[in-house]
Write a protein that holds these residues in place. Structure first.
Motif, short mmCIF file in Angstrom:
data_model
loop_
_atom_site.label_atom_id
_atom_site.label_comp_id
_atom_site.label_asym_id
_atom_site.label_seq_id
_atom_site.Cartn_x
_atom_site.Cartn_y
_atom_site.Cartn_z
N ALA A 141 0.82 -1.22 0.00
CA ALA A 141 0.00 0.00 0.00
C ALA A 141 0.85 1.26 0.00
O ALA A 141 0.36 2.34 -0.38
CB ALA A 141 -0.93 -0.01 1.21
N THR A 142 2.09 1.16 0.42
CA THR A 142 2.95 2.34 0.50
C THR A 142 3.64 2.66 -0.83
O THR A 142 4.27 3.71 -0.95
CB THR A 142 4.03 2.15 1.58
N PHE A 143 3.53 1.78 -1.82
CA PHE A 143 4.18 2.02 -3.10
C PHE A 143 3.48 3.15 -3.85
O PHE A 143 2.27 3.34 -3.73
CB PHE A 143 4.16 0.76 -3.97
N GLU A 144 4.28 3.88 -4.65
CA GLU A 144 3.71 4.89 -5.54
C GLU A 144 2.93 4.20 -6.66
O GLU A 144 3.09 3.00 -6.92
CB GLU A 144 4.81 5.77 -6.12
N GLU A 145 2.12 4.98 -7.36
CA GLU A 145 1.28 4.40 -8.41
C GLU A 145 2.11 3.78 -9.53
O GLU A 145 1.72 2.77 -10.12
CB GLU A 145 0.36 5.49 -8.98
N VAL A 175 -0.73 -3.66 13.97
CA VAL A 175 -1.58 -3.59 12.78
C VAL A 175 -1.20 -2.38 11.93
O VAL A 175 -1.16 -2.45 10.70
CB VAL A 175 -3.07 -3.55 13.17
N SER A 176 -0.89 -1.26 12.60
CA SER A 176 -0.44 -0.08 11.86
C SER A 176 0.85 -0.36 11.11
O SER A 176 1.01 0.03 9.95
CB SER A 176 -0.23 1.10 12.83
N MET A 177 1.77 -1.07 11.75
CA MET A 177 3.02 -1.44 11.09
C MET A 177 2.78 -2.40 9.93
O MET A 177 3.42 -2.31 8.89
CB MET A 177 3.98 -2.07 12.10
N TYR A 178 1.83 -3.32 10.11
CA TYR A 178 1.53 -4.30 9.06
C TYR A 178 0.97 -3.61 7.82
O TYR A 178 1.32 -3.95 6.68
CB TYR A 178 0.53 -5.33 9.58
N VAL A 179 0.11 -2.62 8.03
CA VAL A 179 -0.53 -1.94 6.91
C VAL A 179 0.41 -0.94 6.24
O VAL A 179 0.48 -0.86 5.01
CB VAL A 179 -1.82 -1.23 7.38
N LEU A 180 1.17 -0.21 7.05
CA LEU A 180 1.97 0.90 6.52
C LEU A 180 3.47 0.65 6.48
O LEU A 180 4.21 1.43 5.89
CB LEU A 180 1.71 2.16 7.36
N GLY A 181 3.92 -0.44 7.09
CA GLY A 181 5.36 -0.64 7.25
C GLY A 181 6.09 -1.16 6.03
O GLY A 181 7.30 -1.16 5.98
N GLY A 182 5.36 -1.67 5.03
CA GLY A 182 6.03 -2.18 3.84
C GLY A 182 6.19 -3.69 3.89
O GLY A 182 6.12 -4.32 4.94
N ASP A 183 6.45 -4.27 2.73
CA ASP A 183 6.51 -5.73 2.61
C ASP A 183 7.75 -6.32 3.26
O ASP A 183 7.79 -7.51 3.56
CB ASP A 183 6.45 -6.13 1.14
#
Length: 322
Positions: A86-90, A261-269
């Motif tokens: 989700a943190t990747f650019e388009e 959960v915040s780290m999981y969503v926003l922390g990157g793969d």
């Protein structure tokens, strides 16, 4: 006004369905062991040896074209996966290429890596290679042994600590709960085939510490109540103690899960596997403190004629909520 996730005083019977909950836990452990020996873990380069190349491009990842370009190099087993986050650019398209250990070499040679990069650039001129990681077979074998030793020593240290602090029955209950947590964590990684590398070992050791902390808080209150309520049987004392520490247990688990959960969503793969292991470990660790460690203690029984007075260690914050 303070937020309370559970009422200040609860009188829940945690042993009402103890046969079902404990039996389900043991069944889950058996299933996890079966998954380990049948499906197996998706070991990362850390444990298998080989090379991982991470690519990045403004163009879409074409796994088939990448594989076709690398086939003439005769690299053996090559795994190509597109990475989503989700943190990747388009226009940020990322893939991960894993190459098996090359026969006769400690790692993929620089010449082979250059040939791979050239082959991939023929497919996508805009492709870049942010990272290249190689691990030789000797190093990976040593890492496997060290990882197993670290987990075993951690559990042994827990057994010794609880045995000194409490009666031996408490230590058995705590260690059974720890083995339950680690076994189920390995089982879920086998089932979902999430990559298992050194960061997951770090997560397992963290889970050991977290689960132990929760179990010790409950056991401290049990020991305290065994002296205070001499006419209550062990089952009643365990129920009372779990209810008294429930507010603290739930609040600690929920606040920790919010951060994870915040780290999981926003922390990157890159850290997602580690964070997933932590989230799962906290859930099963909280569960095992109540539904595994306590039933084991109930089954073994414990003497109630301690001569030493309780110091209240570890329980000063048991009733704290927010």
């Amino acid at each position: 006004m303070r937020l309370k996730l559970v009422p200040s005083e609860t009188k829940w019977d945690f042993f009402k369905y103890v046969s079902a909950t404990f039996g389900a836990s043991m069944l889950a452990m058996v299933v996890s062991v079966v998954l380990f020996f049948t499906v197996g873990l998706n070991f990362g380069i850390d444990f298998l040896g080989g090379t991982t190349i991470r690519t990045e491009s403004t163009n879409a990842v074409d796994v088939g074209a990448y594989r076709q370009a690398l086939t003439p190099l005769d690299l053996g087993d090559v795994s190509i996966t597109e990475v989503f986050d989700a943190t990747f650019e388009e226009d940020q398209n990322v893939s991960q290429i894993r190459i098996q250990q090359q026969e006769g070499h400690e790692a993929v040679t620089p010449e082979t890596i250059q040939a791979m990069e050239a082959a991939l650039r023929s497919v996508d001129p805009d492709i870049t290679f942010p990272s290249v990681e190689s691990v030789g077979p000797k190093v990976s074998g040593e890492l496997v042994q060290t990882a197993i030793l670290a987990v075993v020593l951690a559990i042994a240290a827990v057994l010794f600590y609880i045995w000194l602090r409490f009666e031996w029955q408490f230590s058995v209950g705590a260690v059974v709960a720890l083995i339950h947590d680690i076994t189920l964590t390995i089982g879920i990684f086998c089932l979902l085939q999430i990559r298992f590398d050194l960061t997951i070992i770090a997560a397992l050791l963290t889970i050991v510490g977290y689960s132990l902390n929760d179990t010790v808080v409950v056991f401290d209150r049990v020991r305290e109540n065994l002296r205070r309520y001499k006419k209550l049987d062990l089952k009643q004392v365990l129920n009372l103690s779990i209810n008294e520490t429930l507010s603290r247990t739930v609040m600690t688990s929920v606040t920790t899960l919010i951060a994870l959960v915040s780290m999981y969503v926003l922390g990157g793969d890159v850290i997602r596997g580690f964070v997933f292991a932590m989230i799962w470990g906290i859930i099963v660790g909280t569960y095992s403190s109540v539904f595994v460690a306590a039933p084991v203690l109930l089954r073994l029984g414990v003497k109630r004629d301690w001569s030493k007075p309780s110091q209240g260690g570890g329980t000063q914050f048991a009733n704290v909520d927010a």
